[in-house]
Design a protein around this motif. Structure first.
Motif, PDB file in Angstrom:
ATOM      1  N   SER A 150       0.896  -1.069   0.252  1.00 45.93           N
ATOM      2  CA  SER A 150      -0.241  -0.141   0.112  1.00 45.93           C
ATOM      3  C   SER A 150       0.918   1.308   0.026  1.00 45.93           C
ATOM      4  CB  SER A 150      -0.981   0.076   1.142  1.00 45.93           C
ATOM      5  OG  SER A 150      -2.055  -1.013   1.094  1.00 45.93           O
ATOM      6  N   LEU A 151       2.070   1.369   0.858  1.00 43.27           N
ATOM      7  CA  LEU A 151       2.897   2.535   0.822  1.00 43.27           C
ATOM      8  C   LEU A 151       3.735   2.590  -0.382  1.00 43.27           C
ATOM      9  CD1 LEU A 151       4.675   2.170   4.118  1.00 43.27           C
ATOM     10  CD2 LEU A 151       3.017   3.815   3.620  1.00 43.27           C
ATOM     11  N   LYS A 152       4.129   1.376  -1.020  1.00 46.89           N
ATOM     12  CA  LYS A 152       4.741   1.396  -2.486  1.00 46.89           C
ATOM     13  C   LYS A 152       3.546   2.025  -3.502  1.00 46.89           C
ATOM     14  CE  LYS A 152       7.897  -2.144  -1.740  1.00 46.89           C
ATOM     15  NZ  LYS A 152       8.236  -3.636  -2.328  1.00 46.89           N
ATOM     16  N   ALA A 153       2.329   1.650  -3.329  1.00 52.33           N
ATOM     17  CA  ALA A 153       1.384   2.253  -4.310  1.00 52.33           C
ATOM     18  C   ALA A 153       1.267   3.740  -4.220  1.00 52.33           C
ATOM     19  CB  ALA A 153       0.056   1.429  -4.100  1.00 52.33           C
ATOM     20  N   PHE A 154       1.016   4.179  -2.924  1.00 60.14           N
ATOM     21  CA  PHE A 154       0.875   5.465  -2.791  1.00 60.14           C
ATOM     22  C   PHE A 154       1.932   6.252  -3.017  1.00 60.14           C
ATOM     23  CE2 PHE A 154       1.765   8.788   0.511  1.00 60.14           C
ATOM     24  CZ  PHE A 154       0.525   9.898   0.166  1.00 60.14           C
ATOM     25  N   VAL A 155       3.136   5.837  -2.513  1.00 60.62           N
ATOM     26  CA  VAL A 155       4.295   6.736  -3.246  1.00 60.62           C
ATOM     27  C   VAL A 155       4.329   6.742  -4.929  1.00 60.62           C
ATOM     28  CG1 VAL A 155       6.795   6.832  -3.207  1.00 60.62           C
ATOM     29  CG2 VAL A 155       5.717   6.183  -1.202  1.00 60.62           C
ATOM     30  N   ASP A 186       3.982  -2.396 -12.370  1.00 58.69           N
ATOM     31  CA  ASP A 186       3.580  -3.505 -13.327  1.00 58.69           C
ATOM     32  C   ASP A 186       2.468  -3.975 -12.548  1.00 58.69           C
ATOM     33  OD1 ASP A 186       3.674  -5.241 -15.340  1.00 58.69           O
ATOM     34  OD2 ASP A 186       5.150  -6.725 -14.467  1.00 58.69           O
ATOM     35  N   LEU A 187       1.370  -3.198 -12.258  1.00 62.44           N
ATOM     36  CA  LEU A 187       0.194  -3.655 -11.648  1.00 62.44           C
ATOM     37  C   LEU A 187      -1.106  -2.769 -12.408  1.00 62.44           C
ATOM     38  CD1 LEU A 187       0.943  -3.110  -7.987  1.00 62.44           C
ATOM     39  CD2 LEU A 187       1.016  -5.044  -9.146  1.00 62.44           C
ATOM     40  N   SER A 188      -2.181  -3.452 -12.277  1.00 59.42           N
ATOM     41  CA  SER A 188      -3.238  -2.954 -13.102  1.00 59.42           C
ATOM     42  C   SER A 188      -3.697  -1.607 -12.026  1.00 59.42           C
ATOM     43  CB  SER A 188      -4.603  -3.608 -12.970  1.00 59.42           C
ATOM     44  OG  SER A 188      -5.097  -3.918 -11.471  1.00 59.42           O
ATOM     45  N   PRO A 189      -4.467  -0.499 -12.901  1.00 59.97           N
ATOM     46  CA  PRO A 189      -4.599   0.687 -12.228  1.00 59.97           C
ATOM     47  C   PRO A 189      -5.397   0.339 -11.046  1.00 59.97           C
ATOM     48  CG  PRO A 189      -4.782   1.067 -14.386  1.00 59.97           C
ATOM     49  CD  PRO A 189      -4.434  -0.396 -14.281  1.00 59.97           C
ATOM     50  N   GLN A 190      -6.480  -0.501 -11.302  1.00 62.51           N
ATOM     51  CA  GLN A 190      -7.570  -0.593 -10.378  1.00 62.51           C
ATOM     52  C   GLN A 190      -6.721  -1.280  -9.046  1.00 62.51           C
ATOM     53  OE1 GLN A 190      -7.549  -1.909 -13.463  1.00 62.51           O
ATOM     54  NE2 GLN A 190      -9.425  -0.730 -14.308  1.00 62.51           N
ATOM     55  N   LEU A 191      -5.852  -2.043  -8.949  1.00 64.75           N
ATOM     56  CA  LEU A 191      -5.164  -2.546  -8.039  1.00 64.75           C
ATOM     57  C   LEU A 191      -4.332  -1.582  -7.099  1.00 64.75           C
ATOM     58  CD1 LEU A 191      -4.583  -5.141  -6.241  1.00 64.75           C
ATOM     59  CD2 LEU A 191      -2.910  -5.696  -7.615  1.00 64.75           C
ATOM     60  N   VAL A 192      -3.831  -0.732  -7.832  1.00 62.89           N
ATOM     61  CA  VAL A 192      -3.092   0.333  -7.295  1.00 62.89           C
ATOM     62  C   VAL A 192      -4.051   1.402  -6.643  1.00 62.89           C
ATOM     63  CG1 VAL A 192      -1.943   2.485  -7.833  1.00 62.89           C
ATOM     64  CG2 VAL A 192      -1.049   0.566  -8.987  1.00 62.89           C
ATOM     65  N   SER A 193      -5.347   1.628  -7.146  1.00 64.30           N
ATOM     66  CA  SER A 193      -6.283   2.368  -6.338  1.00 64.30           C
ATOM     67  C   SER A 193      -6.809   1.554  -5.442  1.00 64.30           C
ATOM     68  CB  SER A 193      -7.391   2.708  -7.446  1.00 64.30           C
ATOM     69  OG  SER A 193      -8.521   3.217  -6.912  1.00 64.30           O
ATOM     70  N   LYS A 194      -7.006   0.381  -5.362  1.00 66.78           N
ATOM     71  CA  LYS A 194      -7.201  -0.309  -4.277  1.00 66.78           C
ATOM     72  C   LYS A 194      -6.288  -0.285  -2.963  1.00 66.78           C
ATOM     73  CE  LYS A 194      -8.420  -5.184  -2.781  1.00 66.78           C
ATOM     74  NZ  LYS A 194      -8.634  -6.467  -3.083  1.00 66.78           N
ATOM     75  N   TYR A 195      -5.080  -0.567  -3.347  1.00 70.76           N
ATOM     76  CA  TYR A 195      -4.128  -0.306  -2.207  1.00 70.76           C
ATOM     77  C   TYR A 195      -3.958   1.050  -1.597  1.00 70.76           C
ATOM     78  CZ  TYR A 195      -1.666  -4.612  -3.648  1.00 70.76           C
ATOM     79  OH  TYR A 195      -1.251  -6.030  -3.878  1.00 70.76           O
ATOM     80  N   VAL A 196      -4.271   2.027  -2.256  1.00 68.60           N
ATOM     81  CA  VAL A 196      -4.272   3.402  -1.752  1.00 68.60           C
ATOM     82  C   VAL A 196      -5.668   3.682  -0.841  1.00 68.60           C
ATOM     83  CG1 VAL A 196      -4.519   5.915  -2.390  1.00 68.60           C
ATOM     84  CG2 VAL A 196      -2.797   4.339  -3.569  1.00 68.60           C
ATOM     85  N   SER A 197      -6.752   3.031  -1.285  1.00 71.98           N
ATOM     86  CA  SER A 197      -7.786   3.276  -0.667  1.00 71.98           C
ATOM     87  C   SER A 197      -7.492   2.537   0.947  1.00 71.98           C
ATOM     88  CB  SER A 197      -8.979   2.782  -1.518  1.00 71.98           C
ATOM     89  OG  SER A 197      -9.360   3.404  -2.462  1.00 71.98           O
ATOM     90  N   GLN A 198      -7.006   1.112   0.809  1.00 67.88           N
ATOM     91  CA  GLN A 198      -6.848   0.401   1.975  1.00 67.88           C
ATOM     92  C   GLN A 198      -5.954   1.244   2.798  1.00 67.88           C
ATOM     93  OE1 GLN A 198      -5.417  -3.221   0.297  1.00 67.88           O
ATOM     94  NE2 GLN A 198      -7.456  -4.210   0.379  1.00 67.88           N
ATOM     95  N   LEU A 199      -4.959   2.079   2.346  1.00 67.69           N
ATOM     96  CA  LEU A 199      -4.066   2.609   3.382  1.00 67.69           C
ATOM     97  C   LEU A 199      -4.719   3.898   3.888  1.00 67.69           C
ATOM     98  CD1 LEU A 199      -1.102   3.206   4.413  1.00 67.69           C
ATOM     99  CD2 LEU A 199      -0.728   4.526   2.261  1.00 67.69           C
ATOM    100  N   GLU A 200      -5.630   4.603   3.031  1.00 67.80           N
ATOM    101  CA  GLU A 200      -6.311   5.769   3.533  1.00 67.80           C
ATOM    102  C   GLU A 200      -7.474   5.186   4.682  1.00 67.80           C
ATOM    103  OE1 GLU A 200      -6.806   8.908   0.142  1.00 67.80           O
ATOM    104  OE2 GLU A 200      -7.858   7.159  -0.021  1.00 67.80           O
ATOM    105  N   ALA A 201      -7.900   3.995   4.413  1.00 68.93           N
ATOM    106  CA  ALA A 201      -8.951   3.505   5.661  1.00 68.93           C
ATOM    107  C   ALA A 201      -8.152   3.049   6.775  1.00 68.93           C
ATOM    108  CB  ALA A 201      -9.523   2.393   4.879  1.00 68.93           C
ATOM    109  N   HIS A 202      -6.822   2.614   6.756  1.00 64.68           N
ATOM    110  CA  HIS A 202      -6.182   2.145   7.853  1.00 64.68           C
ATOM    111  C   HIS A 202      -5.768   3.315   8.705  1.00 64.68           C
ATOM    112  CE1 HIS A 202      -3.479  -0.202  10.262  1.00 64.68           C
ATOM    113  NE2 HIS A 202      -2.521   0.763   9.961  1.00 64.68           N
TER     114      HIS A 202
END
Length: 299
Positions: free
Chosen positions: A6-11, A27-43
């Motif tokens: 999640s930190l890697k995606a956010f950075v 090398d990920l899908s935009p949807q998965l990157v968005s999901k990681y950032v959203s999970q970090l914000e929720a955490h």
């Protein structure tokens, strides 16, 4: 949630300015990157990025998080590199437990040669004849002599250990030379405290509880010296008694019923993911003494 991902995606999103470019970098899908950032914000229970259909902007909280996240990821890279070096190269402190008498007479030279080959390894050698708990007491390797019992630990045989029965010529002249192990009960016996009956006698000797243990100690050098001084008969490994036998201070007896050899073993906790220092030492010491160690040469 994987916090590191999640930190890697956010950075990546902040650095690249968009989810699409961050996805390409990781090398990920935009949807998965968005999901990681959203999970970090929720955490963190905080919004880190403001998103519109045309752009992404960082919030005040996101700016603070970005700086810390960069440092955390850099520290993680440093840690992975450091652990990788420790895993693949021999370096760091190698903690070894070893039997007292064996280490004093036969371990200093190989350890010195090992360090000459691997100068980045620091040796911490602790001498003790008791069976240490290598995990609880923080040892990488324990050298042990005997017949190993079943255990969750891993053991590698390093060398055979020959046991001989001997006494001083003066003692044998005064009290006679026993012709069988059954006759040991008529003599003064010098007992090693950590020895078990099967390392002293031979099957069928029928002497359990009948030996005259006039002297016992938890150190073989002391018992060997007592035997040299005529105190009685002793069973000792040749790596201790060998010099006295070669010098004629002790005489081997009952060689036809010599106890079965025991072994010198290197004991360690894990078979997989061995550190470089442990793996290098095991490879070095395994071939050092050979199948006929130099201390067994009585010629």
């Amino acid at each position: 949630m994987d916090r590191i991902d999640s930190l890697k995606a956010f950075v990546a999103v902040v650095s690249e300015g968009s989810f699409a470019r961050a996805a390409e970098r990781l090398d990920l899908s935009p949807q998965l990157v968005s999901k990681y950032v959203s999970q970090l914000e929720a955490h963190l229970n905080t919004r880190l990025l403001n998103r519109t259909t045309r752009q992404v902007s960082i919030t005040e909280a996101g700016s603070a998080c970005f700086q810390r996240a960069q440092q955390i990821l850099a520290d993680m890279d440093d840690l992975e590199n450091q652990l990788g070096e420790l895993q693949n190269t021999a370096r760091g402190v190698l903690r070894i437990s070893a039997p007292v008498s064996f280490a004093i007479s036969h371990l200093a030279k190989p350890l010195t040669e090992f360090q000459a080959q691997w100068p980045d390894v620091c040796i911490d050698l602790q001498l003790n004849d008791r069976k240490v708990d290598i995990i609880e007491e923080g040892f990488d390797i324990a050298l042990r002599i005997g017949r190993l019992q079943s255990s969750s630990l891993i053991a590698r045989r390093i060398a055979p250990i020959r046991l001989v029965t001997c006494a001083s010529p003066d003692y044998l002249k005064q009290y006679g030379t026993p012709q069988s192990r059954a006759e040991l009960k008529d003599h003064r016996y010098l007992h090693y405290s950590y020895a078990t009956e099967d390392t002293i006698l031979v099957p069928g000797a029928g002497l359990s509880g009948q030996l005259n243990s006039a002297f016992q100690a938890n150190n073989g050098d002391v018992l060997t010296q007592a035997a040299i001084n005529g105190a009685g008969i002793v069973v000792q490994p040749t790596f201790i008694a060998g010099p006295a036998i070669r010098q004629g201070k002790l005489q081997m007896i009952l060689q036809d019923s010599e106890p079965e050899p025991i072994g010198l073993y290197a004991v360690y906790a894990h078979r997989q993911l061995l550190s470089g220092k442990v793996r290098s030492f095991l490879d070095f010491i395994s071939d050092y003494y050979g199948d006929r160690p130099y201390w067994d040469d009585f010629s």
